[in-house]
Design a protein around this motif. Structure first.
Motif, PDB file in Angstrom:
ATOM      1  N   PRO A   1       0.626  -0.883  -0.017  1.00  0.00           N
ATOM      2  CA  PRO A   1       0.134  -0.078  -0.277  1.00  0.00           C
ATOM      3  C   PRO A   1       1.235   1.629   0.252  1.00  0.00           C
ATOM      4  O   PRO A   1       0.755   2.695  -0.256  1.00  0.00           O
ATOM      5  CB  PRO A   1      -0.605   0.034   1.587  1.00  0.00           C
ATOM      6  N   LEU A   2       2.161   1.242   0.260  1.00  0.00           N
ATOM      7  CA  LEU A   2       3.362   2.176   0.773  1.00  0.00           C
ATOM      8  C   LEU A   2       3.269   2.785  -1.009  1.00  0.00           C
ATOM      9  O   LEU A   2       3.977   4.062  -1.445  1.00  0.00           O
ATOM     10  CB  LEU A   2       4.170   2.335   1.055  1.00  0.00           C
TER      11      LEU A   2
ATOM     12  N   ASP B   1      -5.144   2.502  -3.804  1.00  0.00           N
ATOM     13  CA  ASP B   1      -6.332   3.124  -4.931  1.00  0.00           C
ATOM     14  C   ASP B   1      -6.669   4.871  -4.513  1.00  0.00           C
ATOM     15  O   ASP B   1      -6.282   5.274  -3.571  1.00  0.00           O
ATOM     16  CB  ASP B   1      -7.677   2.467  -4.187  1.00  0.00           C
ATOM     17  N   PRO B   2      -6.533   5.490  -5.546  1.00  0.00           N
ATOM     18  CA  PRO B   2      -7.061   7.053  -5.709  1.00  0.00           C
ATOM     19  C   PRO B   2      -8.252   7.284  -4.176  1.00  0.00           C
ATOM     20  O   PRO B   2      -8.683   6.555  -4.308  1.00  0.00           O
ATOM     21  CB  PRO B   2      -7.248   7.445  -6.275  1.00  0.00           C
ATOM     22  N   PRO B   3      -8.510   8.309  -3.551  1.00  0.00           N
ATOM     23  CA  PRO B   3      -7.459   9.797  -3.862  1.00  0.00           C
ATOM     24  C   PRO B   3      -5.952   9.229  -2.722  1.00  0.00           C
ATOM     25  O   PRO B   3      -6.403  10.048  -2.456  1.00  0.00           O
ATOM     26  CB  PRO B   3      -8.399  10.464  -3.302  1.00  0.00           C
TER      27      PRO B   3
ATOM     28  N   GLU C   1      -8.161   5.134   7.357  1.00  0.00           N
ATOM     29  CA  GLU C   1      -9.798   5.225   7.890  1.00  0.00           C
ATOM     30  C   GLU C   1      -9.876   3.075   7.092  1.00  0.00           C
ATOM     31  O   GLU C   1     -10.715   3.039   8.181  1.00  0.00           O
ATOM     32  CB  GLU C   1     -10.477   5.305   6.811  1.00  0.00           C
ATOM     33  N   GLN C   2      -9.029   2.941   6.991  1.00  0.00           N
ATOM     34  CA  GLN C   2      -9.502   1.296   6.695  1.00  0.00           C
ATOM     35  C   GLN C   2      -8.127   0.514   7.431  1.00  0.00           C
ATOM     36  O   GLN C   2      -8.467  -0.982   7.674  1.00  0.00           O
ATOM     37  CB  GLN C   2      -9.480   0.835   5.003  1.00  0.00           C
TER      38      GLN C   2
END
Length: 332
Positions: free
Chosen positions: A139-140, A144-146, A184-185
């Motif tokens: 993930p770094l 996914d945008p934004p 947030e996830q």
């Protein structure tokens, strides 16, 4: 332009420099970041400094290394564009992938596996080949945008400097404010430490986002994709030629009696008209495109759009951009 590599990390670790020296990566020195638009005469593109996929790729690798210290993740970041064809996302247009712009990523795993040079470097440094095939798993490196990832960060900072929207010093100040936190996830994401820098980056990134979908950009990419399609149909180019370099492909286009004047017409493009309705005369096309944008996080505050009304307004306006106008006239 001067690269931002020293900004991203104080030095290039051996495993990254050795991977970057492999022939498949060296090819990217002659594949540009502006998808062929830099060969036109549009004012915003015609005097751009050189900014290659190689510059970008090594930058991504350094950013990932800086924030993770993980060799496999950094190597995956470095290699993520290794299969990028000449003129980059213009080939996505050629393949009908206007909106996702992911078709050109398909050969990445096969190309890495087939390169003895790359596999030898990975083996020397104890990195498994299967751990660098797909940078989307980290993930770094990509998200996914934004959201803000190393890939999105590098081409945004690189283009802010390349387009003249920011100096290298301003880009360095933005980078220095970054840290890693959970989004947030609950997934790791690059985020800003201070609201001032977060808002500055968010607003600046929209300037580059607007260029990616500007009439000149979409017109140029569609026009060049049509020329490439014709060259493939004529046998002037083969699909394998798209995996070489831009100077090599340009030489082939210029050697063909039909493609040469069309390439010259592409190079001469300096303006485009945008019409709400299709004109009766001439060739006009609607050219959809991927809306790329970043709504970065600031530690303790969340996404910039949640607390900065000015950016929220501009982001909403960008996401609502109509891309259904008719562009032209096409010269061929």
């Amino acid at each position: 332009m001067d690269t931002l590599w020293p900004v991203y990390h104080r030095d290039i670790p051996p495993f990254l420099s050795q991977l970057a020296a492999a022939a498949p990566m060296q090819r990217l020195r002659q594949v540009g970041m502006n998808c062929g638009c830099e060969y036109t005469s549009f004012p915003r593109f015609r005097r751009l400094p050189s900014y290659s996929r190689y510059d970008h790729s090594l930058g991504v690798g350094l950013i990932v290394w800086h924030f993770t210290g993980d060799a496999a993740q950094a190597a995956a970041g470095l290699l993520h564009d290794v299969a990028t064809p000449v003129f980059a996302h213009t080939v996505d247009f050629l393949q009908g992938d206007h909106l996702q712009q992911e078709a050109t990523e398909g050969p990445t795993a096969a190309l890495i596996s087939a390169s003895e040079e790359i596999r030898a470097v990975l083996n020397t440094h104890g990195i498994a080949v299967e751990d660098v095939w797909d940078y989307h798993r980290y993930p770094l490196a990509d998200n996914d945008p934004p959201g803000l990832s190393a890939d999105r960060l590098e081409y945004t900072l690189g283009n802010l400097v390349n387009y003249g929207f920011a100096s290298s010093e301003q880009a360095a100040a933005l980078y220095a404010d970054l840290t890693v936190g959970e989004n947030e996830q609950g997934v790791p994401e690059l985020m800003f430490s201070t609201p001032e820098r977060a808002a500055e980056f968010a607003l600046a990134s929209l300037k580059t986002s607007r260029i990616y979908v500007a009439d000149e950009d979409r017109f140029s990419m569609e026009l060049l994709s049509r020329l490439l399609r014709l060259a493939l149909e004529r046998g002037t180019l083969t699909p394998e030629d798209l995996q070489t370099t831009e100077p090599e492909v340009i030489a082939r286009l210029e050697s063909d009696r039909v493609c040469a004047p069309m390439w010259a017409a592409f190079r001469a493009c300096s303006q485009v008209r945008s019409m709400p309705d299709r004109p009766a005369q001439g060739q006009w096309l609607q050219v959809p495109a991927k809306l790329r944008c970043i709504d970065p996080l600031c530690r303790g505050l969340g996404r910039v759009s949640a607390w900065h009304s000015g950016f929220a307004r501009e982001l909403e306006q960008f996401r609502a951009l109509p891309l259904d106008s008719w562009l032209g006239p096409f010269p061929f």
